[in-house]
Design a protein around this motif. Structure first.
Motif, PDB file in Angstrom:
ATOM      1  N   LEU A 260     -11.425  15.043  21.829  1.00 36.62           N
ATOM      2  CA  LEU A 260     -11.471  14.126  20.695  1.00 36.62           C
ATOM      3  C   LEU A 260     -10.142  14.166  19.951  1.00 36.62           C
ATOM      4  O   LEU A 260      -9.703  15.212  19.501  1.00 36.62           O
ATOM      5  CB  LEU A 260     -12.603  14.513  19.738  1.00 36.62           C
ATOM      6  N   TRP A 261      -9.493  13.017  19.862  1.00 34.37           N
ATOM      7  CA  TRP A 261      -8.241  12.895  19.110  1.00 34.37           C
ATOM      8  C   TRP A 261      -8.539  12.125  17.831  1.00 34.37           C
ATOM      9  O   TRP A 261      -9.148  11.046  17.872  1.00 34.37           O
ATOM     10  CB  TRP A 261      -7.181  12.168  19.934  1.00 34.37           C
ATOM     11  N   VAL A 262      -8.123  12.682  16.704  1.00 34.35           N
ATOM     12  CA  VAL A 262      -8.455  12.107  15.399  1.00 34.35           C
ATOM     13  C   VAL A 262      -7.189  11.693  14.667  1.00 34.35           C
ATOM     14  O   VAL A 262      -6.272  12.505  14.483  1.00 34.35           O
ATOM     15  CB  VAL A 262      -9.255  13.106  14.542  1.00 34.35           C
ATOM     16  N   PHE A 263      -7.149  10.429  14.251  1.00 36.28           N
ATOM     17  CA  PHE A 263      -6.060   9.917  13.417  1.00 36.28           C
ATOM     18  C   PHE A 263      -6.532   9.886  11.978  1.00 36.28           C
ATOM     19  O   PHE A 263      -7.600   9.343  11.671  1.00 36.28           O
ATOM     20  CB  PHE A 263      -5.662   8.510  13.852  1.00 36.28           C
ATOM     21  N   THR A 264      -5.755  10.488  11.070  1.00 35.57           N
ATOM     22  CA  THR A 264      -6.081  10.529   9.637  1.00 35.57           C
ATOM     23  C   THR A 264      -5.017   9.771   8.871  1.00 35.57           C
ATOM     24  O   THR A 264      -3.812   9.972   9.095  1.00 35.57           O
ATOM     25  CB  THR A 264      -6.155  11.981   9.134  1.00 35.57           C
ATOM     26  N   ILE A 265      -5.443   8.909   7.969  1.00 41.05           N
ATOM     27  CA  ILE A 265      -4.500   8.159   7.141  1.00 41.05           C
ATOM     28  C   ILE A 265      -5.024   8.092   5.706  1.00 41.05           C
ATOM     29  O   ILE A 265      -6.208   7.842   5.477  1.00 41.05           O
ATOM     30  CB  ILE A 265      -4.249   6.742   7.711  1.00 41.05           C
ATOM     31  N   THR A 266      -4.133   8.372   4.757  1.00 46.49           N
ATOM     32  CA  THR A 266      -4.479   8.384   3.337  1.00 46.49           C
ATOM     33  C   THR A 266      -3.554   7.435   2.592  1.00 46.49           C
ATOM     34  O   THR A 266      -2.339   7.423   2.816  1.00 46.49           O
ATOM     35  CB  THR A 266      -4.326   9.806   2.755  1.00 46.49           C
ATOM     36  N   ALA A 267      -4.117   6.641   1.681  1.00 46.16           N
ATOM     37  CA  ALA A 267      -3.328   5.708   0.881  1.00 46.16           C
ATOM     38  C   ALA A 267      -4.067   5.407  -0.414  1.00 46.16           C
ATOM     39  O   ALA A 267      -5.242   5.749  -0.565  1.00 46.16           O
ATOM     40  CB  ALA A 267      -3.074   4.409   1.648  1.00 46.16           C
ATOM     41  N   ASP A 268      -3.370   4.751  -1.332  1.00 44.40           N
ATOM     42  CA  ASP A 268      -4.026   4.352  -2.578  1.00 44.40           C
ATOM     43  C   ASP A 268      -4.998   3.206  -2.333  1.00 44.40           C
ATOM     44  O   ASP A 268      -6.020   3.081  -3.016  1.00 44.40           O
ATOM     45  CB  ASP A 268      -2.986   3.966  -3.637  1.00 44.40           C
ATOM     46  N   ARG A 269      -4.711   2.375  -1.342  1.00 46.84           N
ATOM     47  CA  ARG A 269      -5.568   1.241  -1.000  1.00 46.84           C
ATOM     48  C   ARG A 269      -5.295   0.848   0.448  1.00 46.84           C
ATOM     49  O   ARG A 269      -4.275   1.238   1.023  1.00 46.84           O
ATOM     50  CB  ARG A 269      -5.309   0.032  -1.927  1.00 46.84           C
ATOM     51  N   PHE A 270      -6.196   0.053   1.013  1.00 49.02           N
ATOM     52  CA  PHE A 270      -6.027  -0.433   2.374  1.00 49.02           C
ATOM     53  C   PHE A 270      -6.341  -1.923   2.429  1.00 49.02           C
ATOM     54  O   PHE A 270      -7.196  -2.411   1.690  1.00 49.02           O
ATOM     55  CB  PHE A 270      -6.947   0.315   3.342  1.00 49.02           C
ATOM     56  N   LEU A 271      -5.673  -2.614   3.316  1.00 45.09           N
ATOM     57  CA  LEU A 271      -5.946  -4.019   3.560  1.00 45.09           C
ATOM     58  C   LEU A 271      -7.092  -4.157   4.550  1.00 45.09           C
ATOM     59  O   LEU A 271      -7.417  -3.219   5.288  1.00 45.09           O
ATOM     60  CB  LEU A 271      -4.695  -4.701   4.123  1.00 45.09           C
ATOM     61  N   ARG A 272      -7.702  -5.321   4.605  1.00 43.80           N
ATOM     62  CA  ARG A 272      -8.780  -5.554   5.563  1.00 43.80           C
ATOM     63  C   ARG A 272      -8.247  -5.422   6.984  1.00 43.80           C
ATOM     64  O   ARG A 272      -7.215  -5.983   7.331  1.00 43.80           O
ATOM     65  CB  ARG A 272      -9.388  -6.941   5.370  1.00 43.80           C
TER      66      ARG A 272
ATOM     67  N   CYS B 150       0.861  -1.188   0.000  1.00 40.07           N
ATOM     68  CA  CYS B 150       0.000   0.000   0.000  1.00 40.07           C
ATOM     69  C   CYS B 150       0.892   1.232   0.000  1.00 40.07           C
ATOM     70  O   CYS B 150       1.934   1.251   0.652  1.00 40.07           O
ATOM     71  CB  CYS B 150      -0.895   0.035   1.243  1.00 40.07           C
ATOM     72  N   ASP B 151       0.465   2.248  -0.718  1.00 41.79           N
ATOM     73  CA  ASP B 151       1.200   3.515  -0.752  1.00 41.79           C
ATOM     74  C   ASP B 151       0.555   4.484   0.237  1.00 41.79           C
ATOM     75  O   ASP B 151      -0.395   5.188  -0.090  1.00 41.79           O
ATOM     76  CB  ASP B 151       1.170   4.090  -2.174  1.00 41.79           C
ATOM     77  N   VAL B 152       1.075   4.486   1.471  1.00 34.33           N
ATOM     78  CA  VAL B 152       0.551   5.381   2.502  1.00 34.33           C
ATOM     79  C   VAL B 152       1.153   6.764   2.292  1.00 34.33           C
ATOM     80  O   VAL B 152       2.369   6.931   2.293  1.00 34.33           O
ATOM     81  CB  VAL B 152       0.874   4.853   3.911  1.00 34.33           C
ATOM     82  N   ARG B 153       0.288   7.759   2.105  1.00 35.59           N
ATOM     83  CA  ARG B 153       0.729   9.107   1.739  1.00 35.59           C
ATOM     84  C   ARG B 153       0.625  10.116   2.884  1.00 35.59           C
ATOM     85  O   ARG B 153       1.349  11.110   2.901  1.00 35.59           O
ATOM     86  CB  ARG B 153      -0.091   9.587   0.539  1.00 35.59           C
ATOM     87  N   LYS B 154      -0.286   9.870   3.808  1.00 34.48           N
ATOM     88  CA  LYS B 154      -0.432  10.742   4.982  1.00 34.48           C
ATOM     89  C   LYS B 154      -0.801   9.877   6.172  1.00 34.48           C
ATOM     90  O   LYS B 154      -1.541   8.897   6.039  1.00 34.48           O
ATOM     91  CB  LYS B 154      -1.536  11.784   4.767  1.00 34.48           C
ATOM     92  N   ALA B 155      -0.304  10.242   7.351  1.00 36.60           N
ATOM     93  CA  ALA B 155      -0.668   9.559   8.583  1.00 36.60           C
ATOM     94  C   ALA B 155      -0.320  10.478   9.748  1.00 36.60           C
ATOM     95  O   ALA B 155       0.851  10.752   9.990  1.00 36.60           O
ATOM     96  CB  ALA B 155       0.055   8.226   8.709  1.00 36.60           C
ATOM     97  N   TYR B 156      -1.340  10.953  10.452  1.00 37.19           N
ATOM     98  CA  TYR B 156      -1.076  11.900  11.539  1.00 37.19           C
ATOM     99  C   TYR B 156      -2.260  11.978  12.500  1.00 37.19           C
ATOM    100  O   TYR B 156      -3.396  11.665  12.142  1.00 37.19           O
ATOM    101  CB  TYR B 156      -0.789  13.302  10.984  1.00 37.19           C
ATOM    102  N   TRP B 157      -1.957  12.414  13.739  1.00 38.67           N
ATOM    103  CA  TRP B 157      -2.945  12.646  14.777  1.00 38.67           C
ATOM    104  C   TRP B 157      -3.177  14.140  14.960  1.00 38.67           C
ATOM    105  O   TRP B 157      -2.251  14.936  14.847  1.00 38.67           O
ATOM    106  CB  TRP B 157      -2.474  12.065  16.112  1.00 38.67           C
ATOM    107  N   GLU B 158      -4.421  14.492  15.264  1.00 36.19           N
ATOM    108  CA  GLU B 158      -4.762  15.864  15.616  1.00 36.19           C
ATOM    109  C   GLU B 158      -5.649  15.854  16.857  1.00 36.19           C
ATOM    110  O   GLU B 158      -6.460  14.941  17.032  1.00 36.19           O
ATOM    111  CB  GLU B 158      -5.506  16.569  14.481  1.00 36.19           C
ATOM    112  N   GLU B 159      -5.497  16.887  17.686  1.00 31.49           N
ATOM    113  CA  GLU B 159      -6.285  16.999  18.901  1.00 31.49           C
ATOM    114  C   GLU B 159      -7.378  18.044  18.727  1.00 31.49           C
ATOM    115  O   GLU B 159      -7.111  19.178  18.314  1.00 31.49           O
ATOM    116  CB  GLU B 159      -5.378  17.392  20.071  1.00 31.49           C
ATOM    117  N   HIS B 160      -8.608  17.652  19.023  1.00 33.48           N
ATOM    118  CA  HIS B 160      -9.743  18.571  18.983  1.00 33.48           C
ATOM    119  C   HIS B 160     -10.421  18.508  20.357  1.00 33.48           C
ATOM    120  O   HIS B 160     -11.463  17.871  20.521  1.00 33.48           O
ATOM    121  CB  HIS B 160     -10.717  18.185  17.870  1.00 33.48           C
TER     122      HIS B 160
END
Length: 250
Positions: A178-190, A165-175
């Protein structure tokens, strides 16, 4: 003619996206609604599949029909027909070769972690009461981008041909709480995102150092990664396609 349908759903009541025997799924409900309103059996092909209990803020599927006179009217009728936890935003007229799954080149997920008990997040986020080190979790998340093979985060006994998988973004943000993890890729595994988050939480709890992510991934062993976090905190938030797929009428 080929159409893309853009929709969202809250996944608590469903056994994931994909049709299953003896279990209600989002695909089944959407196909039933389209078939009823279009007055012919209509099958849809989704951009991917979400597991039981996972939500989607943005999802796409394609279907074929001889011709829809008023797409906005169909959207209105679908939303009147569908249950409250599924909503259609738009129907696009596509070029004939467009494919909701194979033409998607990027997908983004969010995982929500709530830091204190909150009844309004009970079905929407995973509660973690213990102290977490966000800086360490972000250091570990950044290291995901150094790798391509994510077999260690994949559900066992899957029928995939590759774990790349080509993971392009992966980061945590605090709101706030509520803490939010964002991850972007071309595809994901189950199960991949939930296993990634479980592993990053191990880092946040001090049970694993950020740089240990390298050895976990290189092991290709699911037992080396953290436990999968609950499905209720996972949201598919964006699916991207090449602009040239969309018909000029859109």
């Amino acid at each position: 003619m080929r159409y893309f349908i853009q929709f969202s759903y809250f996944g608590k009541a469903y056994h994931g996206w994909q049709n299953q025997p003896n279990a209600i799924t989002v695909q089944e409900v959407l196909e039933k609604a389209l078939s009823t309103l279009l007055r012919e059996k209509t099958e849809v092909v989704g951009a991917g599949r979400t597991d039981t209990g996972v939500h989607a803020k943005q999802m796409f599927a394609h279907f074929d029909h001889v011709g829809i006179q008023d797409r906005d009217e169909l959207v209105y009728r679908l939303n009147s027909f569908l249950p409250e936890d599924i909503a259609v935003q738009k129907i696009y007229e596509m070029i004939p070769s467009a494919h909701a799954r194979f033409d998607a080149f990027e997908r983004t997920y969010e995982y929500w972690v709530v830091r204190e008990k909150n009844p309004f997040y009970f079905d929407h986020a995973h509660l973690v009461k213990y102290p977490l080190d966000m800086k360490a979790m972000n250091e570990a998340a950044t290291l995901l981008l150094d790798h391509k093979d994510f077999e260690c985060f994949s559900k066992s006994n899957t029928d995939v041909k590759t774990y790349v998988c080509d993971v392009r973004k992966a980061y945590w943000e605090e709101h706030g709480n509520l803490w939010v993890f964002t991850i972007t890729a071309d595809r994901f595994l189950r199960n991949m995102v939930r296993a990634v988050v479980g592993t990053l939480l191990e880092v946040g709890l001090g049970k694993m150092a950020p740089e240990d992510i390298h050895s976990v991934i290189e092991s290709k062993d699911r037992s080396e990664a953290g436990v999968s976090v609950p499905a209720k905190g996972l949201y598919l938030t964006e699916v991207l396609y090449p602009k040239e797929l969309f018909d000029e009428q859109n």
